[in-house]
Design a protein around this motif. Structure first.
Motif, PDB file in Angstrom:
ATOM      1  N   MET A   1       0.845  -1.191   0.000  1.00  0.00           N
ATOM      2  CA  MET A   1       0.000   0.000   0.000  1.00  0.00           C
ATOM      3  C   MET A   1       0.881   1.240   0.000  1.00  0.00           C
ATOM      4  N   SER A   2       0.516   2.213  -0.827  1.00  0.00           N
ATOM      5  CA  SER A   2       1.283   3.452  -0.882  1.00  0.00           C
ATOM      6  C   SER A   2       0.903   4.346   0.293  1.00  0.00           C
ATOM      7  N   ARG A   3       1.661   5.393   0.464  1.00  0.00           N
ATOM      8  CA  ARG A   3       1.384   6.360   1.523  1.00  0.00           C
ATOM      9  C   ARG A   3      -0.049   6.885   1.428  1.00  0.00           C
ATOM     10  N   ARG A   4      -0.462   7.199   0.220  1.00  0.00           N
ATOM     11  CA  ARG A   4      -1.800   7.739  -0.002  1.00  0.00           C
ATOM     12  C   ARG A   4      -2.876   6.701   0.365  1.00  0.00           C
ATOM     13  N   ALA A   5      -2.611   5.428   0.035  1.00  0.00           N
ATOM     14  CA  ALA A   5      -3.562   4.376   0.377  1.00  0.00           C
ATOM     15  C   ALA A   5      -3.613   4.169   1.892  1.00  0.00           C
TER      16      ALA A   5
ATOM     17  N   GLY B   1      -5.649   6.747   3.342  1.00  0.00           N
ATOM     18  CA  GLY B   1      -7.047   6.387   3.111  1.00  0.00           C
ATOM     19  C   GLY B   1      -7.519   5.374   4.133  1.00  0.00           C
ATOM     20  N   LEU B   2      -6.703   4.354   4.368  1.00  0.00           N
ATOM     21  CA  LEU B   2      -7.056   3.307   5.331  1.00  0.00           C
ATOM     22  C   LEU B   2      -7.278   3.896   6.720  1.00  0.00           C
TER      23      LEU B   2
ATOM     24  N   ILE C   1     -11.838  -4.100   3.278  1.00  0.00           N
ATOM     25  CA  ILE C   1     -11.794  -2.635   3.349  1.00  0.00           C
ATOM     26  C   ILE C   1     -10.851  -2.055   2.298  1.00  0.00           C
ATOM     27  N   VAL C   2      -9.695  -2.711   2.132  1.00  0.00           N
ATOM     28  CA  VAL C   2      -8.679  -2.165   1.221  1.00  0.00           C
ATOM     29  C   VAL C   2      -9.223  -1.919  -0.204  1.00  0.00           C
ATOM     30  N   PRO C   3     -10.002  -2.885  -0.776  1.00  0.00           N
ATOM     31  CA  PRO C   3     -10.528  -2.592  -2.117  1.00  0.00           C
ATOM     32  C   PRO C   3     -11.440  -1.360  -2.157  1.00  0.00           C
ATOM     33  N   MET C   4     -12.001  -0.977  -1.004  1.00  0.00           N
ATOM     34  CA  MET C   4     -12.870   0.206  -0.984  1.00  0.00           C
ATOM     35  C   MET C   4     -12.071   1.491  -1.100  1.00  0.00           C
ATOM     36  N   ILE C   5     -10.783   1.420  -0.836  1.00  0.00           N
ATOM     37  CA  ILE C   5      -9.960   2.633  -0.868  1.00  0.00           C
ATOM     38  C   ILE C   5      -9.835   3.166  -2.286  1.00  0.00           C
TER      39      ILE C   5
END
Ligand code: UDP
Ligand code: MG
Length: 322
Positions: free
Chosen positions: A169-173, A176-177, A190-194
């Motif tokens: 996951m990137s910083r931006r993701a 988001g999380l 949850i991750v796919p919702m990001i």
């Protein structure tokens, strides 16, 4: 150009047997990626001790002393895989430009991490590690796991097929999380919702290097239930459908009985009566259970309890913050 500091986050629960080997392989991998210029020298491996009852934290402390690239985070008690992972990812957030989460038991192919970094450098924000086959899993684990994905899908919980928690996951993701505040945590839903640009990397999942699975059947079932109820309200809707169906059947029965009465054909039907009483009773109890499950979730969410507490940090001093 995006930064390239990598944190590899590894939740550990009673993993003293595998940790030295895991640390060796991850340390080597990190070095190799640094030497190749793909990741910055500030990159780290972060072991999260999830309240282990064995020597896991002592092992992590020793590993950190021998190799400062290996860091540690000690949770106040056992909070479960998902929460331990979240704790690690949140510690990596603000320090790293990308974080890879991985199990401690070396089932996830370490080499796939390099491919994930490549995809990140090519612009992806989330890279899912997807298992190319399950031939090393036992027949039981394989069939139950596949049934699980299918069931999840039917019940409205979207997940990436054959993807566990091996992902970048990137910083931006990660930012988001951090905005998903739920206490009932099911990361792979949850991750796919990001969102953001995503990619996948295929890898072969090996066997556990040492020690035993920390996910016995009971934990797996509750994990599946957790996944469905925290991602989707479809089971509630199914109850409505079921109620409607039962109501329809009872309407037909009434009409049928009235007709039989009018034609003078009344029969003593104890068996059918008893059966329907049990049937309806069972349905009601089941439906109440499903509703209770959601209500319980709501109750826990409303308490807004912390998802994890940190007891000690190793190698995560403030000056490392990026
Ligand atoms: N784990 C954890 N807390 C727990 C249970 C497991 O941090 O309460 C970690 C464990 O140390 C491992 C990962 O979660 O790194 C996955 O567990 P395991 O390999 O036992 O699961 P399996 O691969 O059998 O599904
Ligand atoms: Mg495992």
């Amino acid at each position: 150009m995006r930064g390239n500091t990598l944190y590899i986050v590894v939740p550990c629960f009673n993993e003293e047997e595998v940790l030295p080997e895991t640390a060796r392989r991850l340390g080597d991998k990190l070095r190799a990626l640094m030497n190749a210029g793909k990741i910055s020298p500030q990159s780290r491996v972060l072991f999260v001790n999830d309240g282990s009852g064995d020597q896991t934290w002592a092992v992590i402390t020793r590993l950190h002393r021998d190799n400062p690239l290996l860091c540690g985070l000690d949770l106040s008690r056992n909070r479960g895989h998902q929460n331990a992972l979240l704790a690690g990812l949140m510690a990596a957030r603000g320090r790293a430009d990308m974080a890879i989460s991985m199990d401690a038991d070396l089932q996830d192919d370490v080499d796939a991490a390099g491919a994930m970094v490549d995809k990140y450098l090519a612009g992806a924000d989330i890279v899912y590690g997807v298992r190319s086959s399950r031939k090393t899993d036992t027949f039981f684990k394989r069939t139950t796991a596949e049934a699980f994905y299918r069931l999840m899908d039917r019940l409205g919980a979207e997940t990436v097929f054959n993807h566990a928690d091996y992902r970048l996951m990137s910083r931006r993701a990660l930012d988001g999380l951090a905005q998903f505040q739920e206490v009932n945590l099911f990361l792979r839903g949850i991750v796919p919702m990001i969102g953001y640009p995503t990619d996948t990397v295929e890898y072969e999942r090996g066997e556990r290097f040492a020690g035993q699975s920390k996910y016995p059947l009971k934990k797996m079932l509750s994990f599946a239930l957790e996944g469905v109820t925290s991602l989707s309200v479809r089971p509630l809707r199914m109850i409505t459908g079921l109620g409607f169906l039962v109501f329809l059947i009872s309407l037909i029965m009434i009409v049928y009985n009235v007709v039989r009465w009018a034609t003078g054909n009344t029969v003593a039907g104890w068996a059918s009566l008893a059966c329907s009483v049990w049937f309806i009773g069972g349905l009601i109890l089941l439906s109440l259970g499903v509703i209770g499950e959601y209500l319980g979730k709501l109750y826990l969410e409303s308490k807004d309890r912390p998802r994890f507490l940190i007891q000690e940090e190793l190698g995560l001093e403030e000056e490392n913050r990026g």
